[in-house]
Design an enzyme around this catalytic site. Structure first.
Site, PDB file in Angstrom:
ATOM      1  CE  LYS A  17      12.165  92.365 146.884  1.00 53.78           C
ATOM      2  NZ  LYS A  17      11.460  92.336 146.078  1.00 53.78           N
ATOM      3  CG  HIS A  52       5.279  85.879 142.310  1.00 58.01           C
ATOM      4  ND1 HIS A  52       4.456  86.835 141.529  1.00 58.01           N
ATOM      5  CD2 HIS A  52       5.856  86.571 143.553  1.00 58.01           C
ATOM      6  CE1 HIS A  52       4.326  87.924 142.287  1.00 58.01           C
ATOM      7  NE2 HIS A  52       5.415  87.815 143.356  1.00 58.01           N
TER       8      HIS A  52
END
EC number: 4.1.1.39
Length: 466
Positions: A166, A285
Site C-alpha cells: 500500500k 484474487h
C-alpha cells in the site's frame, strides 16, 4: 396433421422428474428459487432446469430431431428453505454431454448464463454445484497445488505470510520495489500487487516487475529463505497477460497473479496452463466476487466460484478472513476453504455444502485470508485456517509505527509464537492474547504493533447466513 403438438406447455410436464435417480456423471446444481407470486415450486424449478439446458419458451419441431430425454436438465428434488416462506431449493441434474470438456466458461454459460433473467422467477441464487469426477478429469486444475508449492518454497508446518503493498496506487516502481524488499527482508514469505495494479501511467508493469525481482533476490540472499512477490499479470487482452507472465518467468521469479473474475475464466485457464508448463505459481484474487455473491437470494454463492477456480486453475485464492474487515461467516467460510484444499468433502448443510464433492486427484488451492487483519488476530487465524493457508496483512504490516520491516518482523514473530504454542498443545482460541503478549516481551517490533492495534475491531453483522 403436424408431427408435433405446437404451442406452449408447462415446463413441469417435461423437466420436473422427482423419480429421477441422479447419475454419477451428472453435474448437480442447488438453486435457491424465489418464484413470482402464483407460480408453484414445481413449475419454477422445472423452468430453471429447462432454461439452463435444452428448453425454450414454446415447443419447436426441431425437438423431434434429438433425444430430449438424453440431454435435458431435470429438476429432481425440491425442498423448502427454513424461515423463508417464499423460497425453496431446487435441485437440478444436468447430463454431462451438455458441457464442453475443460471449459469453466461453457459450464457457467450453460448453468447460469441465461436463466437468471427469467420472468417466472423473482430471484435465483446458485448455492452449490456437484462436479463429477468424469468432468473434473477434463481440467488441469491448479498449476501446482499445495504440496508442490511447499516443496518449491521449502516452507513447512506453518501458514505462509503475505502483505499487499500500500498505497495501492500512486507509488513509483522504484519506491514500490523498496517497500517489497523491506517486507520480505523483515520475514514475510510473499508480498502482493494490489488487484488494481496492472500497468498505469505512474508505474508501468515492466518497471514494476524489474524492481520487484531485484527486491526478491536481494531479500533472499540476506535471509536465506525463498521469497516471492505476486506480480499481477492481469491485462486488457489475453496476449498481453501472457506476455507479462513470460517476462516474469524470464526474470526467474516464483509467482504471478491474476484477477480471475474480472479477467474471465478463459484468460485464467490459459494463464494456469502457462504457469504449469513454466513452473510459475499462480495467485488468484477474487475482485468483483461480491457483485456476484453478496446478495442472499440472487447471484451465485462464492463456494461455486471457488470450485470453478479450482477447476480453471490457481494455487492461492482469497477466501475471506472470518475476522478483520471482510468478515465471512465462520462455518460457511470453512466449508469452501475445505472445498479448495481437500480431495473429498462430505455434504454438510450446516456449513453450506449441499453435495458431497470428490475432487479425485485435482491439486488443492491455498486459501488466502486477507483484509483488516493484524497481529492480535494471529492466534485466531492460525487456529481457524491451519497450516495450509496464506495470511495476508497489508495495513497490518505497513502500518507498524516503525515501518515495513519491523511490521513484517512483528507478524512473523507472532506467527511463529502461535505455531509453537499450538504445537506445545496450548489452546489458541482461549490463550491467544496471552501468547501474543508473551512473545512481545522478546520482540520490541511485536510490542510496538500490539500497542497500535490493541483495540481495533471491524464489527458488523455478517451478510451471509444459511
Amino acid at each position: 396433421s403436424v408431427g408435433f403438438k405446437a404451442g406452449v406447455k408447462d415446463y413441469k410436464l417435461t423437466y420436473y422428474t422427482p423419480e429421477y435417480e441422479t447419475k454419477d456423471t451428472d453435474i448437480l446444481a442447488a438453486f435457491r428459487v424465489t418464484p413470482q407470486p402464483g407460480v408453484p415450486p414445481e413449475e419454477a424449478g422445472a423452468a430453471v432446469a429447462a432454461e439452463s439446458s435444452t428448453g425454450t419458451w414454446t415447443t419447436v419441431w426441431t425437438d423431434g430431431l434429438t433425444s430430449l430425454d438424453r440431454y435435458k436438465g431435470r429438476c429432481y428434488h425440491i425442498e423448502p428453505v427454513p424461515g423463508e416462506e417464499s423460497q425453496f431449493i431446487a435441485y437440478v441434474a444436468y447430463p454431462l454431454d451438455l458441457f464442453e470438456e475443460g471449459s469453466v466458461t461453457n459450464m457457467f454459460t450453460s448453468i447460469v448464463g441465461n436463466v437468471f433473467g427469467f420472468n417466472a422467477v423473482r430471484a435465483l441464487r446458485l448455492e452449490d454445484l456437484r462436479i463429477p469426477p468424469a468432468y473434473t478429469k477434463t481440467f488441469q486444475g491448479p498449476p501446482h497445488g499445495i504440496q508442490v508449492e511447499r516443496d518449491k518454497l521449502n516452507k513447512y508446518g506453518r501458514p505462509l505470510l503475505g502483505c499487499t503493498i500500500k498505497p495501492k496506487l500512486g507509488l513509483s516502481a522504484k519506491n514500490y520495489g523498496r517497500a517489497v524488499y523491506e517486507c520480505l527482508r523483515g520475514g514475510l514469505d510473499f508480498t502482493k500487487d494490489d488487484e488494481n495494479v496492472n500497468s498505469q501511467p505512474f508505474m508501468r508493469w515492466r518497471d514494476r516487475f524489474l524492481f520487484c525481482a531485484e527486491a526478491i533476490f536481494k531479500s533472499q540472499s540476506e535471509t536465506g529463505e525463498i521469497k516471492g512477490h505476486y506480480l499481477n499479470a492481469t491485462a486488457g487482452t489475453c496476449e498481453e497477460m501472457i506476455k507479462r507472465a513470460v517476462f516474469a518467468r524470464e526474470l526467474g521469479v516464483p509467482i504471478v497473479m491474476h484477477d480471475y473474475l474480472t479477467g474471465g475464466f478463459t484468460a485464467n485457464t490459459s494463464l494456469a496452463h502457462y504457469c504449469r508448463d513454466n513452473g510459475l505459481l499462480l495467485h488468484i484474487h477474487r475482485a468483483m466476487h461480491a457483485v456476484i455473491d453478496r446478495q442472499k437470494n440472487h447471484g451465485x454463492h462464492f463456494r461455486v466460484l471457488a470450485k470453478a477456480l479450482r477447476m480453471s486453475g490457481g494455487d492461492h485464492i482469497h477466501s475471506g478472513t472470518v475476522v478483520g474487515k471482510l468478515e465471512g461467516e465462520r462455518e460457511i467460510t470453512l466449508g469452501f476453504v475445505d472445498l479448495l484444499r481437500d480431495d473429498f468433502v462430505e455434504k454438510d448443510r450446516s456449513r453450506g455444502i449441499f453435495f458431497t464433492q470428490d475432487w479425485v486427484s485435482l491439486p488443492g488451492v491455498l486459501p488466502v485470508a486477507s483484509g483488516g487483519i493484524h497481529v492480535w488476530h494471529m492466534p485466531a487465524l492460525t487456529e481457524i485456517f491451519g497450516d495450509d493457508s496464506v495470511l495476508q496483512f497489508g495495513g497490518g504490516t505497513l502500518g507498524x509505527p516503525w515501518g515495513n520491516x519491523p511490521g513484517a518482523v512483528a507478524n512473523r514473530v507472532a506467527l511463529e509464537a502461535c505455531v509453537q504454542a499450538r504445537n506445545e498443545g496450548r489452546d489458541l482460541a482461549r490463550e491467544g492474547n496471552e501468547i501474543i503478549r508473551e512473545a512481545s516481551k522478546w520482540s520490541p517490533e511485536l510490542a510496538a504493533a500490539c500497542e497500535v492495534w490493541k483495540e481495533i475491531k471491524f464489527e458488523f453483522e455478517p451478510v451471509d447466513t444459511i
